[in-house]
Every structure is written in structure tokens, then in C-alpha cells.
Design a protein around this motif. Structure first.
Motif, PDB file in Angstrom:
ATOM      1  N   ALA A 162       1.029  -1.473   0.187  1.00 18.64           N
ATOM      2  CA  ALA A 162      -0.181   0.081   0.525  1.00 18.64           C
ATOM      3  C   ALA A 162       0.982   1.399  -0.050  1.00 18.64           C
ATOM      4  O   ALA A 162       0.691   2.894   0.294  1.00 18.64           O
ATOM      5  N   GLU A 163       1.988   1.458  -1.102  1.00 18.17           N
ATOM      6  CA  GLU A 163       2.660   2.308  -0.467  1.00 18.17           C
ATOM      7  C   GLU A 163       2.618   3.291  -1.374  1.00 18.17           C
ATOM      8  O   GLU A 163       2.928   4.956  -0.959  1.00 18.17           O
ATOM      9  N   HIS A 164       1.810   3.401  -1.962  1.00 19.37           N
ATOM     10  CA  HIS A 164       0.603   4.298  -2.667  1.00 19.37           C
ATOM     11  C   HIS A 164      -0.126   4.696  -1.891  1.00 19.37           C
ATOM     12  O   HIS A 164      -0.049   6.788  -2.542  1.00 19.37           O
ATOM     13  N   LEU A 165      -0.353   5.106  -1.437  1.00 24.89           N
ATOM     14  CA  LEU A 165      -1.285   5.346  -0.257  1.00 24.89           C
ATOM     15  C   LEU A 165      -0.878   6.421   0.412  1.00 24.89           C
ATOM     16  O   LEU A 165       0.600   6.716   1.183  1.00 24.89           O
ATOM     17  N   ASP A 166      -1.400   8.278   0.519  1.00 26.83           N
ATOM     18  CA  ASP A 166      -0.697   9.010   1.209  1.00 26.83           C
ATOM     19  C   ASP A 166      -0.464   8.884   2.629  1.00 26.83           C
ATOM     20  O   ASP A 166       0.163   9.195   2.787  1.00 26.83           O
ATOM     21  N   ALA A 167      -1.348   8.175   3.108  1.00 31.96           N
ATOM     22  CA  ALA A 167      -0.997   7.711   4.911  1.00 31.96           C
ATOM     23  C   ALA A 167       0.267   6.813   4.425  1.00 31.96           C
ATOM     24  O   ALA A 167       0.493   7.789   6.251  1.00 31.96           O
ATOM     25  N   ARG A 168       0.501   5.821   4.264  1.00 30.31           N
ATOM     26  CA  ARG A 168       1.660   5.279   3.820  1.00 30.31           C
ATOM     27  C   ARG A 168       2.817   6.285   3.241  1.00 30.31           C
ATOM     28  O   ARG A 168       3.802   6.361   4.176  1.00 30.31           O
ATOM     29  N   VAL A 169       2.316   7.090   2.602  1.00 32.56           N
ATOM     30  CA  VAL A 169       3.717   7.668   2.205  1.00 32.56           C
ATOM     31  C   VAL A 169       4.036   8.726   3.460  1.00 32.56           C
ATOM     32  O   VAL A 169       4.901   9.389   3.914  1.00 32.56           O
ATOM     33  N   PHE A 174       7.469  10.634   8.278  1.00 34.38           N
ATOM     34  CA  PHE A 174       7.364  10.779   9.734  1.00 34.38           C
ATOM     35  C   PHE A 174       8.666   9.549  10.241  1.00 34.38           C
ATOM     36  O   PHE A 174       9.509   9.775  10.821  1.00 34.38           O
ATOM     37  N   LEU A 175       9.199   8.365   9.420  1.00 34.11           N
ATOM     38  CA  LEU A 175       9.947   7.575  10.022  1.00 34.11           C
ATOM     39  C   LEU A 175      11.298   7.915   9.568  1.00 34.11           C
ATOM     40  O   LEU A 175      12.359   7.788  10.748  1.00 34.11           O
ATOM     41  N   THR A 176      11.205   8.596   8.245  1.00 35.01           N
ATOM     42  CA  THR A 176      12.896   9.163   8.496  1.00 35.01           C
ATOM     43  C   THR A 176      13.176  11.106   8.922  1.00 35.01           C
ATOM     44  O   THR A 176      14.538  10.379   9.392  1.00 35.01           O
ATOM     45  N   GLN A 177      12.188  11.419   9.845  1.00 43.13           N
ATOM     46  CA  GLN A 177      12.473  12.520  10.618  1.00 43.13           C
ATOM     47  C   GLN A 177      12.656  12.024  12.565  1.00 43.13           C
ATOM     48  O   GLN A 177      13.182  12.662  12.522  1.00 43.13           O
TER      49      GLN A 177
END
Length: 179
Positions: A162-169, A174-177
């Protein structure tokens, strides 16, 4: 206090603990870095708990219901248990407060490894929108839980990928931050 650990890769019954050998615990700080928020509340007074009301107000958890997951109480029990255990995301946070019984929420860490969170009476957790997760009962085969939402409930689960969904993006951002 909640207990969490990294899972083994065994295909044994999903209701078993699935701890790595040797065990590799996951603490609350690690869960927080994944966006998972945890509270310990007094489930015996959930109907009139000022602490729960404060959390609901602060986080805008305006909608609530209670679900009992057991062979006797949940229609299509076997089918529902399989669906709950499929890896998925939601577009909104998933909030659960365990009132009776116990079970496991599994979440993916930053390296895509499973962390199992043991939830029992009094444990409340918020899983952020976009986090890959799943749920299963433990070997007691029973849980009664409060489900909370901001606004109207949304029951749609989006199975991986589900990588394409905005919630996942947004979650990956958030994880990278927090790295």
C-alpha cells in the motif's frame, strides 16, 4: 507495563508468542519512534475514567464502540481472525483499549521486522495511520476491546503493498524524520 519483542519467523500458530531465541525485547521508546503510543489505564472503571476522558478529548477520539472477539460472540469468527491477521494499513490511526482478555498487535519496525506487542486488560494503544500491522488473539482466544476513532469510524484495511497511499507516504516520511 506493556511487553513487546521482535518475532521469530516461525509459521507455527499465530496465537503463540513467537519470541526470537534469544529474546530481543522492544521497549516503549522504540515503539514511540515508530509512532505507537501506549497508555496503561484502569479498565475496571472505563465507563467513568477521567484519564480516559482526558485522552479522548486531547486526541479528539470522539467515536467509540466495544467489540468482543471470541468464537461465541463474533459472527464469522474464523474468517474475521484471518482478516485481522493480514498485514495492512489504515488511512486513520487505529486505537484499541483492552477491557478484558488479551491479544497481540504486530507492527513493522524501520527495517521491516515484526515487533509483537502483548496487550492485556488496561492496555491502550494508538497505531499511527500508515503503519503496517496486524492483530491476533493469544491462546486464551478472547478479548473485549474499546475501539476509538477521531470522527466517524473507517473500517477499511489496505493490505500490503500500500506504498502508494498518502497515509503510507506520510508515515514513511515520519519514520525518516525520527531516524
Amino acid at each position: 507495563m506493556v511487553e513487546a519483542w521482535y518475532m521469530d519467523e516461525s509459521s507455527e500458530d499465530q496465537r503463540k508468542p513467537h519470541r526470537l531465541e534469544p529474546s530481543r525485547p522492544a521497549d516503549l521508546e522504540l515503539l514511540r519512534q515508530l509512532g505507537v503510543i501506549y497508555w496503561k489505564l484502569d479498565a475496571d472503571k472505563y465507563e467513568n475514567d477521567p484519564e480516559l476522558e482526558k485522552i479522548r478529548k486531547e486526541r479528539n477520539y470522539s467515536w467509540m464502540d466495544i467489540i468482543t472477539i471470541s468464537k461465541e460472540k463474533l459472527p464469522n469468527y474464523e474468517e474475521k481472525i484471518k482478516i485481522f491477521y493480514e498485514e495492512h494499513i489504515h488511512l486513520d490511526d487505529e486505537v484499541r483499549y483492552i477491557l478484558e482478555g488479551s491479544g497481540y498487535f504486530d507492527v513493522r519496525d524501520k527495517e521491516d521486522k515484526w515487533i509483537r506487542i502483548f496487550m492485556e486488560k488496561g492496555d491502550m494503544v494508538t497505531l499511527p495511520a500508515g503503519i503496517y500491522h496486524r492483530f491476533t488473539l493469544d491462546e486464551m482466544n478472547y478479548v473485549k476491546a474499546m475501539r476509538l476513532f477521531s470522527g466517524e469510524p473507517v473500517w477499511i484495511a489496505y493490505n500490503r503493498p500500500a506504498e502508494h497511499l498518502d497515509a503510507r507516504v506520510q508515515y514513511v516520511k515520519f519514520l525518516t524524520q525520527t531516524a
